[in-house]
Design an enzyme around this catalytic site. Structure first.
Site, PDB file in Angstrom:
ATOM      1  N   ASP A 254       0.796  -1.249   0.000  1.00 40.65           N
ATOM      2  CA  ASP A 254       0.000   0.000   0.000  1.00 40.65           C
ATOM      3  C   ASP A 254       0.823   1.291   0.000  1.00 40.65           C
ATOM      4  O   ASP A 254       0.462   2.261   0.688  1.00 40.65           O
ATOM      5  CB  ASP A 254      -0.962   0.003   1.200  1.00 40.65           C
TER       6      ASP A 254
ATOM      7  N   GLU B  53      -4.566  -0.835  -1.428  1.00 36.33           N
ATOM      8  CA  GLU B  53      -5.869  -0.916  -0.773  1.00 36.33           C
ATOM      9  C   GLU B  53      -6.868  -0.068  -1.562  1.00 36.33           C
ATOM     10  O   GLU B  53      -6.601   1.100  -1.836  1.00 36.33           O
ATOM     11  CB  GLU B  53      -5.798  -0.416   0.673  1.00 36.33           C
TER      12      GLU B  53
ATOM     13  N   LYS C 122      -6.470  -4.977  -3.067  1.00 39.00           N
ATOM     14  CA  LYS C 122      -7.097  -5.619  -1.900  1.00 39.00           C
ATOM     15  C   LYS C 122      -8.148  -4.692  -1.299  1.00 39.00           C
ATOM     16  O   LYS C 122      -7.884  -3.517  -1.057  1.00 39.00           O
ATOM     17  CB  LYS C 122      -6.025  -5.995  -0.870  1.00 39.00           C
TER      18      LYS C 122
ATOM     19  N   LYS D 102      -7.732  -4.796   4.841  1.00 38.12           N
ATOM     20  CA  LYS D 102      -6.436  -4.395   5.393  1.00 38.12           C
ATOM     21  C   LYS D 102      -5.392  -5.480   5.111  1.00 38.12           C
ATOM     22  O   LYS D 102      -4.263  -5.185   4.787  1.00 38.12           O
ATOM     23  CB  LYS D 102      -6.558  -4.123   6.897  1.00 38.12           C
TER      24      LYS D 102
ATOM     25  N   VAL E  55       3.094   0.321   4.311  1.00 35.36           N
ATOM     26  CA  VAL E  55       2.367   1.083   5.325  1.00 35.36           C
ATOM     27  C   VAL E  55       0.939   0.570   5.467  1.00 35.36           C
ATOM     28  O   VAL E  55       0.395   0.016   4.520  1.00 35.36           O
ATOM     29  CB  VAL E  55       2.342   2.582   4.956  1.00 35.36           C
ATOM     30  N   THR E  56       0.343   0.801   6.647  1.00 34.73           N
ATOM     31  CA  THR E  56       0.987   1.236   7.861  1.00 34.73           C
ATOM     32  C   THR E  56       1.336   0.004   8.693  1.00 34.73           C
ATOM     33  O   THR E  56       0.679  -1.029   8.597  1.00 34.73           O
ATOM     34  CB  THR E  56       0.084   2.181   8.706  1.00 34.73           C
TER      35      THR E  56
ATOM     36  N   CYS F 245      -2.222  -2.394   7.844  1.00 37.90           N
ATOM     37  CA  CYS F 245      -2.179  -3.342   6.719  1.00 37.90           C
ATOM     38  C   CYS F 245      -0.969  -4.270   6.765  1.00 37.90           C
ATOM     39  O   CYS F 245      -1.067  -5.430   6.350  1.00 37.90           O
ATOM     40  CB  CYS F 245      -2.265  -2.581   5.401  1.00 37.90           C
TER      41      CYS F 245
ATOM     42  N   GLN G 252       7.869 -13.332  21.951  1.00 39.70           N
ATOM     43  CA  GLN G 252       7.515 -14.738  22.201  1.00 39.70           C
ATOM     44  C   GLN G 252       8.178 -15.667  21.183  1.00 39.70           C
ATOM     45  O   GLN G 252       7.561 -16.585  20.642  1.00 39.70           O
ATOM     46  CB  GLN G 252       5.996 -14.938  22.171  1.00 39.70           C
TER      47      GLN G 252
END
Ligand code: TIU
Length: 228
Positions: free
Chosen positions: A24, A72, A129, A132, A157-158, A162, A202
């Protein structure tokens, strides 16, 4: 197999199985006078990604790596726009309405297009798309399968919207994502930082976080033998 410095540990890049995915980088999000700015965002905060992305894009193209771009936006008849997305924010001007760079987030309008510095070249898929994430209601999964892609270098971005949604979608499809900190950006610096920490936390719950310099160096370096 080439190692790229990353968090939480080095990313073992397999260039023949990897693609660069640029999310995007559209005029409406990045350029002054676009939709992003109209919503009250500081679009200058996204501009820092352009120079490193240009270098990375050149290196990926030179190496022969598959490069894919997303945008987007919605069909001109808005048949792919959920009502929930259209009315979100209670703005007086919304998706499909006339905006500063044409109809807002509508395919074919000037603001919907990718910025000139990173414009796709022939042969590079451009994925339109409506959501997002880059997988929802797109051909991305098919493209990845056709090309035998198992790794994505994710930029654009961002970071927390997205990019994050796409990384989560990819991760659940068994794709390893390396997200580049200098080639992703947010209107909110603190969201950018925390979004990247969330990816690498994690033990790399959603993927890895690196820098463009590491990928560029790896693409230029001789391949390392695969570990047994
Ligand atoms: N591309 C993308 O992230 N779309 C957004 O709407 N992002 C916001 O941060 N608003």
């Amino acid at each position: 197999m080439r190692s790229v410095p990353a968090r939480p540990y080095d990313f073992m890049l397999q260039p023949e199985k990897a693609a660069l995915l640029i999310i995007d980088m559209q005029r409406d999000f990045i350029e002054p006078g676009g939709f992003g700015e109209m919503l009250g965002n500081e679009v200058g905060r996204l501009g820092r990604t352009i120079a490193p992305l240009k270098s990375l894009l050149a290196a990926a193209r030179a190496s022969g790596m598959l490069v894919m771009h997303t945008r987007e936006g919605h069909k001109p008849d808005l048949s792919d726009l959920h009502e929930s997305k259209r009315i979100r924010g209670r703005g007086t001007v919304t998706i499909g309405d006339p905006g500063p760079m044409g109809r807002i987030l509508v395919i074919g309008e000037p603001g919907h297009d990718i910025i000139a510095d990173l414009y796709p070249i022939a042969g590079e898929p451009v994925i339109d798309k409506p959501g997002k994430g880059a997988f929802y209601n797109t051909e991305l999964a098919d493209l990845i399968g056709t090309h035998g892609i198992t790794q994505l270098i994710v930029c654009g971005v961002t970071t927390e919207v997205c990019v994050h949604t796409t990384v989560r979608e990819a991760n659940d499809r068994g794709i390893d994502c390396l997200v580049l900190a200098d080639c992703t950006g947010s209107y909110f610096p603190e969201f950018h930082d925390v979004a990247l920490r969330m990816i690498a936390a994690q033990g790399g719950i959603f993927g890895w976080v690196g820098e463009s310099s590491g990928v560029i160096a790896a693409l230029a370096a001789p391949a390392e033998p695969a570990a047994n």
